[in-house]
Design a protein around this motif. Structure first.
Motif, PDB file in Angstrom:
ATOM      1  N   ILE A 119       1.104  -1.254  -0.097  1.00 22.43           N
ATOM      2  CA  ILE A 119       0.032  -0.089  -0.308  1.00 22.43           C
ATOM      3  C   ILE A 119       1.072   1.160   0.206  1.00 22.43           C
ATOM      4  CG2 ILE A 119      -2.206  -1.002   0.895  1.00 22.43           C
ATOM      5  CD1 ILE A 119      -1.323   0.394   3.776  1.00 22.43           C
ATOM      6  N   GLU A 120       0.196   2.156  -0.697  1.00 22.59           N
ATOM      7  CA  GLU A 120       0.769   3.335  -0.533  1.00 22.59           C
ATOM      8  C   GLU A 120       0.361   4.215   0.325  1.00 22.59           C
ATOM      9  OE1 GLU A 120       1.222   6.784  -4.605  1.00 22.59           O
ATOM     10  OE2 GLU A 120       3.207   4.967  -4.741  1.00 22.59           O
ATOM     11  N   ILE A 121       0.955   4.956   1.086  1.00 18.44           N
ATOM     12  CA  ILE A 121       0.252   5.605   2.108  1.00 18.44           C
ATOM     13  C   ILE A 121       1.320   7.274   1.975  1.00 18.44           C
ATOM     14  CG2 ILE A 121       0.689   6.038   4.656  1.00 18.44           C
ATOM     15  CD1 ILE A 121       0.959   3.137   4.798  1.00 18.44           C
ATOM     16  N   ALA A 122       0.703   8.204   1.769  1.00 20.65           N
ATOM     17  CA  ALA A 122       0.464   9.348   2.123  1.00 20.65           C
ATOM     18  C   ALA A 122       1.128  10.160   3.757  1.00 20.65           C
ATOM     19  CB  ALA A 122      -0.504  11.070   1.214  1.00 20.65           C
ATOM     20  N   VAL A 123       2.173  10.589   3.937  1.00 25.28           N
ATOM     21  CA  VAL A 123       2.331  11.391   5.194  1.00 25.28           C
ATOM     22  C   VAL A 123       2.543  12.721   5.197  1.00 25.28           C
ATOM     23  CG1 VAL A 123       4.550  10.828   4.868  1.00 25.28           C
ATOM     24  CG2 VAL A 123       2.920  11.477   6.986  1.00 25.28           C
ATOM     25  N   THR A 124       2.261  14.032   5.709  1.00 23.90           N
ATOM     26  CA  THR A 124       3.250  15.437   5.504  1.00 23.90           C
ATOM     27  C   THR A 124       4.627  15.578   6.098  1.00 23.90           C
ATOM     28  OG1 THR A 124       0.584  16.074   5.684  1.00 23.90           O
ATOM     29  CG2 THR A 124       2.362  18.252   6.615  1.00 23.90           C
ATOM     30  N   GLY A 125       5.105  16.083   5.249  1.00 18.15           N
ATOM     31  CA  GLY A 125       6.555  15.957   6.020  1.00 18.15           C
ATOM     32  C   GLY A 125       7.097  14.234   5.411  1.00 18.15           C
ATOM     33  N   GLU A 126       8.282  15.252   5.510  1.00 17.22           N
ATOM     34  CA  GLU A 126       9.368  13.883   4.905  1.00 17.22           C
ATOM     35  C   GLU A 126       9.667  12.839   5.782  1.00 17.22           C
ATOM     36  OE1 GLU A 126      13.622  12.998   2.852  1.00 17.22           O
ATOM     37  OE2 GLU A 126      13.124  15.234   3.327  1.00 17.22           O
ATOM     38  N   PRO A 127       9.067  11.507   6.243  1.00 17.64           N
ATOM     39  CA  PRO A 127       9.802  10.742   7.134  1.00 17.64           C
ATOM     40  C   PRO A 127      10.749  10.884   7.507  1.00 17.64           C
ATOM     41  CG  PRO A 127       7.331  10.127   6.335  1.00 17.64           C
ATOM     42  CD  PRO A 127       8.817  10.797   5.117  1.00 17.64           C
ATOM     43  N   LYS A 128      12.085  10.637   8.673  1.00 17.46           N
ATOM     44  CA  LYS A 128      13.459  10.523   9.243  1.00 17.46           C
ATOM     45  C   LYS A 128      13.638   8.906   8.342  1.00 17.46           C
ATOM     46  CE  LYS A 128      13.917  14.949   7.791  1.00 17.46           C
ATOM     47  NZ  LYS A 128      14.070  15.366   6.700  1.00 17.46           N
ATOM     48  N   GLY A 129      14.631   8.769   8.319  1.00 18.55           N
ATOM     49  CA  GLY A 129      15.590   7.327   9.538  1.00 18.55           C
ATOM     50  C   GLY A 129      14.700   6.496   8.174  1.00 18.55           C
ATOM     51  N   ILE A 130      13.573   6.082   7.470  1.00 17.76           N
ATOM     52  CA  ILE A 130      13.224   5.550   7.228  1.00 17.76           C
ATOM     53  C   ILE A 130      13.810   4.947   5.343  1.00 17.76           C
ATOM     54  CG2 ILE A 130      10.918   4.474   5.745  1.00 17.76           C
ATOM     55  CD1 ILE A 130       9.576   6.386   7.837  1.00 17.76           C
ATOM     56  N   GLU A 131      14.918   3.053   5.343  1.00 16.13           N
ATOM     57  CA  GLU A 131      15.026   2.657   4.342  1.00 16.13           C
ATOM     58  C   GLU A 131      14.057   2.075   4.223  1.00 16.13           C
ATOM     59  OE1 GLU A 131      19.046   0.857   5.367  1.00 16.13           O
ATOM     60  OE2 GLU A 131      18.780   2.827   7.083  1.00 16.13           O
ATOM     61  N   GLU A 132      14.318   1.159   2.722  1.00 12.98           N
ATOM     62  CA  GLU A 132      13.948  -0.122   2.013  1.00 12.98           C
ATOM     63  C   GLU A 132      14.023  -1.310   2.872  1.00 12.98           C
ATOM     64  OE1 GLU A 132      14.482   0.371  -2.262  1.00 12.98           O
ATOM     65  OE2 GLU A 132      13.317   1.952  -2.734  1.00 12.98           O
ATOM     66  N   GLY A 133      13.065  -1.986   3.339  1.00 15.76           N
ATOM     67  CA  GLY A 133      13.262  -2.856   3.479  1.00 15.76           C
ATOM     68  C   GLY A 133      13.090  -2.861   5.082  1.00 15.76           C
ATOM     69  N   GLN A 134      12.665  -1.669   5.604  1.00 18.97           N
ATOM     70  CA  GLN A 134      13.011  -1.580   7.262  1.00 18.97           C
ATOM     71  C   GLN A 134      11.343  -1.902   7.978  1.00 18.97           C
ATOM     72  OE1 GLN A 134      14.184   2.653   8.182  1.00 18.97           O
ATOM     73  NE2 GLN A 134      15.385   2.029  10.294  1.00 18.97           N
ATOM     74  N   ILE A 135      11.604  -2.309   8.830  1.00 21.27           N
ATOM     75  CA  ILE A 135      10.341  -2.184   9.512  1.00 21.27           C
ATOM     76  C   ILE A 135       9.777  -1.019  10.186  1.00 21.27           C
ATOM     77  CG2 ILE A 135       8.837  -3.516  11.692  1.00 21.27           C
ATOM     78  CD1 ILE A 135      10.460  -5.882  11.344  1.00 21.27           C
ATOM     79  N   VAL A 136       8.373  -0.528   9.892  1.00 20.07           N
ATOM     80  CA  VAL A 136       8.160   0.353  10.463  1.00 20.07           C
ATOM     81  C   VAL A 136       6.398   0.600  11.359  1.00 20.07           C
ATOM     82  CG1 VAL A 136       8.819   1.191   8.072  1.00 20.07           C
ATOM     83  CG2 VAL A 136       6.657   1.089   8.114  1.00 20.07           C
ATOM     84  N   LYS A 137       6.570   1.665  11.689  1.00 23.32           N
ATOM     85  CA  LYS A 137       5.921   2.015  12.773  1.00 23.32           C
ATOM     86  C   LYS A 137       4.253   3.024  11.887  1.00 23.32           C
ATOM     87  CE  LYS A 137       3.408   3.433  16.957  1.00 23.32           C
ATOM     88  NZ  LYS A 137       3.784   3.700  18.233  1.00 23.32           N
ATOM     89  N   VAL A 138       3.097   2.690  11.539  1.00 21.31           N
ATOM     90  CA  VAL A 138       2.407   4.054  10.962  1.00 21.31           C
ATOM     91  C   VAL A 138       0.776   4.156  12.027  1.00 21.31           C
ATOM     92  CG1 VAL A 138       0.816   4.188   9.209  1.00 21.31           C
ATOM     93  CG2 VAL A 138       2.750   2.729   9.393  1.00 21.31           C
ATOM     94  N   THR A 139       0.913   4.977  12.514  1.00 21.34           N
ATOM     95  CA  THR A 139       0.500   5.678  13.265  1.00 21.34           C
ATOM     96  C   THR A 139      -0.940   7.046  12.735  1.00 21.34           C
ATOM     97  OG1 THR A 139       2.175   6.512  14.746  1.00 21.34           O
ATOM     98  CG2 THR A 139       0.171   7.335  15.376  1.00 21.34           C
ATOM     99  N   GLY A 140      -1.941   6.275  12.955  1.00 19.05           N
ATOM    100  CA  GLY A 140      -3.075   7.456  12.806  1.00 19.05           C
ATOM    101  C   GLY A 140      -3.341   7.096  10.399  1.00 19.05           C
ATOM    102  N   LEU A 141      -3.185   5.651  10.981  1.00 14.99           N
ATOM    103  CA  LEU A 141      -3.806   5.295   9.272  1.00 14.99           C
ATOM    104  C   LEU A 141      -5.329   5.502   9.290  1.00 14.99           C
ATOM    105  CD1 LEU A 141      -2.120   4.693   6.442  1.00 14.99           C
ATOM    106  CD2 LEU A 141      -2.943   1.852   7.539  1.00 14.99           C
TER     107      LEU A 141
END
Length: 115
Positions: free
Chosen positions: A58-80
């Motif tokens: 899924i492609e998720i839009a977010v305001t502002g550039e998310p920092k410290g995220i690399e391809e393959g990395q596990i992420v936390k998505v808040t307020g989806l």
């Protein structure tokens, strides 16, 4: 457009598939899309895998550039939130989040769950 809150705890491991990219409002001029307050909007492609089923992206839009995220990395998505949309014959679902952040202690090479 109706918004539908999404319970991310039921989505399994969320992993960055494509690092944050500025969302373009006009691909010809490379103009970056802005939110209501004039802040740039970015997109992050995230893999979702529930109950060992096939992987969805899924492609998720977010305001502002998310920092410290690399391809393959596990992420936390808040307020989806999901938005159902239609334009003429076209229709679909778009996703927006309040924030997308790296999970502490994980890197793109962490084996912290299949996604």
């Amino acid at each position: 457009m109706q918004s539908i809150p999404v319970d991310t705890t039921r989505l399994g491991v969320l992993r960055c598939a494509i690092a944050p990219e500025a969302k373009l409002s006009n691909p010809e001029t490379q103009e970056v899309k802005k939110d209501r307050d004039g802040n740039p909007v970015y997109t992050v492609a995230v893999t979702v895998r529930q109950d060992r089923r096939r992987i969805s992206v899924i492609e998720i839009a977010v305001t502002g550039e998310p920092k410290g995220i690399e391809e393959g990395q596990i992420v936390k998505v808040t307020g989806l939130t999901a938005f159902v949309w239609s334009m003429g014959e076209r229709h679909g679902v778009s996703f927006r989040a309040d924030a997308i952040t790296p999970v502490p202690g994980t890197t793109a090479h962490t084996k912290g769950g299949a996604a």
